[in-house]
Motif scaffolding. Structure first.
Motif, short mmCIF file in Angstrom:
data_model
loop_
_atom_site.label_atom_id
_atom_site.label_comp_id
_atom_site.label_asym_id
_atom_site.label_seq_id
_atom_site.Cartn_x
_atom_site.Cartn_y
_atom_site.Cartn_z
N ALA A 57 7.11 -4.40 7.37
CA ALA A 57 7.16 -3.70 6.09
C ALA A 57 8.47 -2.95 5.92
O ALA A 57 8.54 -1.96 5.19
N CYS A 58 9.52 -3.39 6.60
CA CYS A 58 10.80 -2.69 6.57
C CYS A 58 11.93 -3.69 6.42
O CYS A 58 11.73 -4.91 6.47
N ASP A 59 13.14 -3.15 6.28
CA ASP A 59 14.35 -3.97 6.22
C ASP A 59 15.25 -3.71 7.43
O ASP A 59 16.16 -4.50 7.71
N ARG B 46 0.83 -1.21 0.00
CA ARG B 46 0.00 0.00 0.00
C ARG B 46 0.86 1.26 0.00
O ARG B 46 0.52 2.26 -0.66
N HIS B 47 1.99 1.22 0.72
CA HIS B 47 2.84 2.41 0.85
C HIS B 47 4.09 2.33 -0.04
O HIS B 47 5.02 3.10 0.16
N HIS B 48 4.08 1.40 -1.01
CA HIS B 48 5.13 1.30 -2.02
C HIS B 48 6.51 1.10 -1.38
O HIS B 48 7.50 1.73 -1.79
N LEU B 49 6.58 0.21 -0.40
CA LEU B 49 7.82 -0.07 0.30
C LEU B 49 8.45 -1.37 -0.16
O LEU B 49 9.55 -1.72 0.30
N ASP B 50 7.81 -2.08 -1.06
CA ASP B 50 8.28 -3.42 -1.44
C ASP B 50 9.47 -3.37 -2.39
O ASP B 50 10.21 -4.36 -2.49
N GLN B 51 9.72 -2.25 -3.06
CA GLN B 51 10.80 -2.17 -4.03
C GLN B 51 11.94 -1.28 -3.58
O GLN B 51 12.83 -0.95 -4.37
N VAL B 52 11.95 -0.88 -2.31
CA VAL B 52 12.98 0.01 -1.82
C VAL B 52 13.41 -0.42 -0.42
O VAL B 52 12.59 -0.94 0.35
N PHE B 53 14.69 -0.26 -0.09
CA PHE B 53 15.15 -0.58 1.25
C PHE B 53 14.48 0.38 2.22
O PHE B 53 14.57 1.61 2.08
N VAL C 157 16.81 4.42 -0.46
CA VAL C 157 16.45 4.11 0.92
C VAL C 157 15.26 4.98 1.32
O VAL C 157 15.23 6.18 1.04
N ARG C 158 14.29 4.36 1.97
CA ARG C 158 13.08 5.07 2.41
C ARG C 158 13.00 5.01 3.93
O ARG C 158 13.13 3.93 4.52
N PHE C 159 12.80 6.15 4.57
CA PHE C 159 12.61 6.22 6.01
C PHE C 159 11.12 6.38 6.31
O PHE C 159 10.47 7.31 5.79
N VAL C 160 10.59 5.49 7.14
CA VAL C 160 9.16 5.52 7.49
C VAL C 160 9.05 5.76 8.99
O VAL C 160 9.64 5.02 9.79
N PHE C 161 8.29 6.79 9.36
CA PHE C 161 8.05 7.13 10.76
C PHE C 161 6.58 6.89 11.06
O PHE C 161 5.70 7.54 10.48
N ILE C 162 6.31 5.96 11.98
CA ILE C 162 4.94 5.64 12.36
C ILE C 162 4.75 6.00 13.83
O ILE C 162 5.50 5.52 14.69
N LEU D 138 13.62 16.64 1.90
CA LEU D 138 13.84 15.20 1.93
C LEU D 138 12.60 14.50 1.40
O LEU D 138 11.53 14.52 2.04
N THR D 139 12.73 13.87 0.28
CA THR D 139 11.60 13.13 -0.31
C THR D 139 11.65 11.66 0.03
O THR D 139 10.80 10.88 -0.43
N ASN D 140 12.63 11.28 0.85
CA ASN D 140 12.77 9.86 1.21
C ASN D 140 12.20 9.55 2.58
O ASN D 140 12.53 8.54 3.18
N CYS D 141 11.32 10.41 3.10
CA CYS D 141 10.71 10.20 4.42
C CYS D 141 9.19 10.16 4.31
O CYS D 141 8.58 10.98 3.62
N LEU D 142 8.59 9.21 5.01
CA LEU D 142 7.14 9.05 5.03
C LEU D 142 6.68 9.02 6.48
O LEU D 142 7.25 8.29 7.30
N PHE D 143 5.65 9.81 6.78
CA PHE D 143 5.11 9.87 8.14
C PHE D 143 3.69 9.31 8.14
O PHE D 143 2.84 9.72 7.34
N LEU D 144 3.45 8.36 9.06
CA LEU D 144 2.15 7.73 9.20
C LEU D 144 1.71 7.78 10.66
O LEU D 144 2.55 7.84 11.56
N PRO D 145 0.42 7.74 10.92
CA PRO D 145 -0.06 7.76 12.31
C PRO D 145 0.13 6.42 13.00
O PRO D 145 0.52 5.42 12.36
#
Length: 439
Positions: free
Chosen positions: A311-313, A232-239, A268-273, A291-298
């Motif tokens: 969903a991470c490495d 859903r968050h397009h994390l499957d093709q990126v570290f 590399v994608r940084f995800v903050f939940i 920074l376009t490599n950061c995603l913030f989720l609740p």
């Protein structure tokens, strides 16, 4: 005179075990401590222990609807109070909400049936153990303190208040009185135990170190290509580097953001939940730095965690300088269950480094070493086999040491020792067979 589990009898208690638990945060709240208390209460109930839980309404992230004022869940009765939701997410508002929760708890505990044979109090809110001490002074009530965060030392370490302030001196004196009169104390790390012993040596023999835990049956490693959350968050093709949990004042977000900046042009994608006092700061920083490599989720519901945590490495755990032994990040255990490597940002003497060294499931970095963290991420990106190896080590390590069965069993042994002490059973204490209450 204080009572210690070390003096307990080894025969069976004369009455069925009956425990009342006080904690402001409890599911459906997001707070990890509340979820752990829920699992602990249910475990006690399954062992035939009568349980009451007095808690607040959901208020950790302030986006939950009111829960039932009174309910029973898996043998546990729950009562909740709305006092903790009277103010939004401000320090003073939460402090006042915690005080009002304590007042409501005090009123409830004046009735002997609400107290049970043993009070189990957490540090949510941090002055709740003082209420247990008051119950002891008034009624000889036995109690067990579970220390999640060590106040006022956290506030002092963060510069919120001076260590010379009269309130700090009073609080420290009350802490020592509370610990000395407690039947037992549970802390989350060896460094936290040492902090308490430094302040109150007389309490040393009654302190047990019991780590938090995660459920390896609920959180199971899964590939991102078979994970709806990652897709859903397009994390499957990126570290993907994940920080999941509270972004509070005790957590080092600067070092993470420095690593994100160093890797801004790499895959590399940084995800903050989650949420917390530093969340908006992090968002603003990424905007200013483009920074376009950061995603913030609740915050995610508990049923989503098996997918969000896998969903991470790489998973991140961080603490700012000065709070070692004052707080303990519970997010570590879910990351281990997910079978992902862990990078910990912490002080050189942190207990996290000991776990990492023993389990071999990641690396530790000093505060401010964003370059070192970025280089470790580059190493993992180039070596998928190392990612899998570290992740597998971490899961095996937590299955050996940090499962719900192991953690709740250790708590049960502490509770039994408290209740088997000759003076630990008030003759008037009666509670329903299994009850959790939110005031």
């Amino acid at each position: 005179m204080s009572r210690s589990p070390m003096r307990a009898n080894h025969g069976p208690p004369s009455l069925p075990l009956q425990v009342s638990i006080l904690t402001q945060f409890f599911p459906p709240d997001y707070a990890a401590t509340g979820q752990l208390v829920e699992e602990l209460a249910q475990s006690f109930s399954q062992r035939g222990v009568g349980v009451q839980v007095f808690a607040g309404q959901p208020g950790y992230a302030y986006d939950r609807r009111l829960a039932a004022k009174h309910e029973e869940v898996q043998g546990v009765t729950i009562r909740r109070t709305r006092t903790s939701r009277l103010w939004p997410q401000r320090i003073r508002g939460r402090a006042v909400g915690g005080l009002l929760y304590c007042v409501r708890s005090l009123i409830k505990l004046l009735h002997p049936a609400r107290r049970g044979q043993l009070l189990l109090v957490t540090t949510e809110p941090p002055y709740l153990p003082v209420l247990a001490y008051l119950m002891h002074c008034l009624f000889g009530q036995p109690y067990l303190c579970v220390v999640y965060d060590l106040y006022p030392e956290v506030a002092v370490a963060l510069g919120v208040v001076s260590k010379h302030h009269w309130l700090v001196r009073l609080w420290r004196w009350l802490n020592c009185r509370t610990w000395c009169q407690a039947d037992a104390i549970v802390v989350l790390s060896q460094t936290m135990k040492q902090r308490i012993v430094d302040h109150c040596p007389a309490a040393a023999d009654k302190i047990s170190v019991i780590h938090n835990w995660a459920d390896p049956g609920l959180i199971i490693p899964r590939p991102k290509t078979n994970n709806w959350f990652a897709l859903r968050h397009h994390l499957d093709q990126v570290f993907t580097v994940l920080y999941s949990g509270n972004m509070g004042r005790c957590h080092d977000m600067d070092t993470i953001l420095a690593a994100a900046l160093a890797l801004r042009h790499e895959p590399v994608r940084f995800v903050f939940i989650g949420a917390g006092a530093k969340r908006q700061f992090c968002i603003d920083h990424t905007v200013r730095a483009a920074l376009t490599n950061c995603l913030f989720l609740p915050y995610q519901p508990k049923e989503t965690l098996p997918f969000s945590l896998t969903a991470c490495d790489l998973s991140l755990v961080s603490l700012v300088e000065g709070v070692e032994g004052l707080v303990a990040p519970s997010k570590l255990y879910g990351s281990l269950a997910a079978g992902r490597p862990v990078a910990a940002i912490c002080e050189p003497h942190s207990y996290l480094r000991s776990l990492l060294a023993e389990g071999g499931f990641g690396r530790a970095f000093c505060n401010g070493d964003g370059a070192g963290l970025a280089n470790f991420i580059r190493t993992l990106v180039s070596d998928p086999a190392l990612v899998l190896q570290m992740g597998n080590r971490g899961r095996r390590y937590m299955q050996q040491k940090f499962t719900p069965e192991q953690g709740t069993h250790r708590y049960f042994e502490v509770v039994k020792a408290c209740l088997q002490a000759p003076a630990a059973i008030p003759p008037t204490a009666e509670v329903p067979k299994a009850t959790v209450s939110r005031l």
